[in-house]
Structure formats: structure tokens, C-alpha cells
Design an enzyme around this catalytic site. Structure first.
Site, PDB file in Angstrom:
ATOM      1  N   ARG A  55      46.527  38.353  60.170  1.00 25.03           N
ATOM      2  CA  ARG A  55      46.608  37.416  59.034  1.00 25.03           C
ATOM      3  C   ARG A  55      46.864  36.008  59.557  1.00 25.03           C
ATOM      4  O   ARG A  55      47.976  35.516  59.577  1.00 25.03           O
ATOM      5  CB  ARG A  55      47.723  37.870  58.090  1.00 25.03           C
ATOM      6  N   ARG A  78      36.574  41.865  63.448  1.00 21.75           N
ATOM      7  CA  ARG A  78      37.965  41.402  63.557  1.00 21.75           C
ATOM      8  C   ARG A  78      38.943  42.532  63.850  1.00 21.75           C
ATOM      9  O   ARG A  78      40.108  42.279  64.169  1.00 21.75           O
ATOM     10  CB  ARG A  78      38.390  40.653  62.294  1.00 21.75           C
ATOM     11  N   HIS A 153      36.812  32.703  60.181  1.00 24.03           N
ATOM     12  CA  HIS A 153      37.798  32.675  59.081  1.00 24.03           C
ATOM     13  C   HIS A 153      39.016  31.827  59.489  1.00 24.03           C
ATOM     14  O   HIS A 153      40.124  32.359  59.674  1.00 24.03           O
ATOM     15  CB  HIS A 153      38.209  34.108  58.753  1.00 24.03           C
ATOM     16  N   ASP A 199      39.179  30.166  45.790  1.00 20.75           N
ATOM     17  CA  ASP A 199      38.340  31.026  46.636  1.00 20.75           C
ATOM     18  C   ASP A 199      36.884  30.645  46.339  1.00 20.75           C
ATOM     19  O   ASP A 199      36.266  31.177  45.422  1.00 20.75           O
ATOM     20  CB  ASP A 199      38.637  32.502  46.304  1.00 20.75           C
ATOM     21  N   GLU A 273      36.423  27.871  56.153  1.00 22.46           N
ATOM     22  CA  GLU A 273      35.749  28.904  56.937  1.00 22.46           C
ATOM     23  C   GLU A 273      34.242  28.644  57.010  1.00 22.46           C
ATOM     24  O   GLU A 273      33.526  28.865  56.038  1.00 22.46           O
ATOM     25  CB  GLU A 273      35.979  30.264  56.262  1.00 22.46           C
TER      26      GLU A 273
END
Ligand code: BG6
Length: 300
Positions: A55, A78, A153, A199, A273
Site C-alpha cells: 500500500r 505487483r 500506481h 477516483d 498514476e
């Protein structure tokens, strides 16, 4: 489970960055100008033991963005434990040359079970005094065309995102998919600020996004410039490809729902991102697609 290795790349200017072998996730970027402050956000609750995606930092999203049938969220890159450090060169002495490192992930049993293609991903890092370039190269090693999404990201560290403490510029006039409301919008704002869950997927965003960060309690303001681009076949004639920018802040309620993120940590981060996610990228056999960003941090 043994802890994944963390590789440190140093530059003679005093800058350095750290990369977890788990997912080839960049964890930190300390600039020469501010060698005690990580320009990237990593949650205090982030799992670094390989039990879940990290995270924070720069997780790699591939071959799908978000939820997709048959894949873990954001794909397998990832969370892959098979990334290998192929090369590392530390810059010593004077001059502008970067330090560099390359990590590689080839198709293996885990990836083939999810995605039946031969490929190699190479994460190439170039570290300068106050600048870090991360390039994800996707090599199509199969006999047929492959189709994928890819994204860097990037979690940036923010002192306090509220009240204009973080302003994202360079997106005005673009169409974006607002994932919070599920609508298409045109960005009206010259600077995107944060006062609720955000978002947004900006399709075909321009090369440069500028993030202005206000220092807390009289501390230094900063300007982080993220320059991104995407292209095919770097070694011959690179062919520019479209790329997008995603802007994300989970805000209060989503923050509470994430076990690896503190309830108040939404104040200290923003994700900007670069990616190819608004459409799937097609890639013919034998070709290479590159998605890259350069993060430049200036302390004012
Ligand atoms: C962003 C997405 O890129 O990643 C969000 O746009 C998502 O929708 C976020 O919530 C975090 O995803 P994850 O899987 O790391 O929790």
C-alpha cells in the site's frame, strides 16, 4: 514466509530509492535536496512481507487495471515473487548521469495460470539527484498479439491534502471517467483539489501533470512534476502511444475499509498514476510497449 529483499539504489548526489523485490515495487524516493523525506507515500500499515500488494510507493499494475474476471485486483505484476534484479549501476563522482537498475519478470506457472501468454516485463529505473524515471517495458514473446492494461500506481506523499494543500494541474478540458459516480465528465478545473473521495481516469492525458503541495506548518512547499509517455519499440523508431492519468484519493470512508491503510492516512497521500487503462493496449509478437514516468521533485 521470508521477507522479500529490499534493494537500495544510491546516487552520488545523495539521492536514493528503495525497491522491494516483491512486485518490483518502488518504496521510496529520497531526493538530494531532501534526503530525509520520502517523496512517495507508504502506509504505516503496508504489508512488506509479501502477503498482499504494498500500500504505497509505485506498485505495477499489469495486465489488468482494477477488478477483472479471473485476476487479482490490478493484475499479477505487483504481487509476483518472481521478479529478478538483472542489473544495477550506481553513479559515482560528479556529473548528471543516473544510477540505474533493471528488474525483470518472465511468464511463469503463476502468470500462465491467469494469463496464457509468453511475455517479459522489465522495470527500468533511472535515479538522478532530484528525479526518478520508472519505465515498464512489456515484451511480447508469444506468437500472437497480446492485449493488456498497464499502470504505474504512483503514491505521492502529501503533508495535508485538504484545503488546496494538494493541487493537480494539467488535466483541464480532458474527458474523464469518474469511478466514484460512474459518470463521464469533462474536467473544468485548472487545478484538481481534494475534499471527497476521488477516483478519476483521464483518458489520453498530456505528457505533464504538475502536483503542487503545500508544506504543513510553515514547512516548504513542493512541486512534483510527473512527465509520462508511452511508446512502441524504443530501440528502432519509437512510435508514440496514447496514455492516461488516474487520480485517486480514497477519503474517509474508503480509508476505514482498507485494513492496510490508516483511517487518517488519506490526508497524507495522493495517487497520480500514468497508465494505459482507458483502452487495452494491443502489442504484436516480438514488439515492446513502454510506459514511463519521470517524477521530478522541487522544494520551493
Ligand atoms: C486506483 C483505482 O488506481 O487504485 C481505485 O482507480 C482503487 O479504484 C485503487 O481503489 C486502489 O486499488 P487497490 O487494489 O490497491 O486497493
Amino acid at each position: 514466509m521470508s521477507m522479500p529483499d529490499i534493494i537500495t539504489i544510491n546516487h552520488s548526489s545523495g539521492s536514493y530509492c528503495e525497491v522491494s523485490q516483491y512486485g518490483a515495487t518502488v518504496l521510496s524516493f529520497y531526493t538530494a535536496a531532501e534526503p530525509t523525506r520520502n517523496a512517495l507515500f507508504v502506509s504505516d500499515k503496508a504489508a512488506l512481507d509479501g502477503s498482499k500488494p504494498i500500500r504505497g510507493g509505485i506498485p505495477l499494475v499489469f495486465p489488468v487495471f482494477g477488478p477483472a474476471a479471473g485476476f487479482p485486483n490490478h493484475g499479477f505484476a505487483r504481487t509476483s515473487t518472481e521478479w529478478e534484479l538483472k542489473e544495477i549501476n550506481m553513479h559515482v563522482g560528479e556529473g548528471e548521469d543516473p544510477s540505474s537498475a533493471q528488474f525483470s519478470l518472465e511468464a511463469n506457472d503463476v502468470t500462465r495460470a491467469l494469463w496464457p501468454h509468453a511475455f517479459e516485463l522489465v522495470l527500468e529505473l533511472k535515479l538522478y539527484a532530484n528525479k526518478l524515471t520508472t519505465a515498464l517495458h512489456v515484451h511480447n514473446k508469444s506468437d500472437g498479439e497480446i492485449s493488456f492494461q498497464a499502470l504505474l500506481h504512483t503514491y505521492l506523499s502529501v503533508d495535508d491534502v485538504r484545503d488546496g494543500g494538494c493541487q493537480v494541474e494539467g488535466l483541464q478540458g480532458l474527458e474523464y471517467h469518474d469511478k466514484v459516480t460512474g459518470t463521464k465528465q469533462i474536467e473544468q478545473r485548472s487545478a484538481v483539489t481534494f475534499d471527497k473521495e476521488t477516483d478519476s481516469v483521464y483518458a489520453n492525458a498530456p505528457t505533464e501533470v504538475v502536483v503542487r503541495l503545500r508544506g504543513a506548518q510553515g514547512g516548504a512547499d513542493r512541486v512534483v512534476t510527473i512527465a509520462k509517455n508511452a511508446f512502441l519499440d524504443q530501440s528502432t523508431q519509437p512510435v508514440e502511444q496514447k496514455s492516461d492519468a488516474v487520480v485517486w484519493n480514497p477519503w474517509t470512508e474508503k480509508a476505514k475499509g482498507m485494513s492496510d491503510f490508516g483511517d487518517d492516512e488519506y490526508l497524507r497521500m495522493v495517487c497520480v498514476e500514468p497508465g494505459r487503462v482507458s483502452e487495452f493496449q494491443q502489442l504484436a509478437p516480438g514488439h515492446v510497449f513502454t510506459l514511463q514516468q519521470t517524477i521530478h521533485v522541487a522544494k520551493l
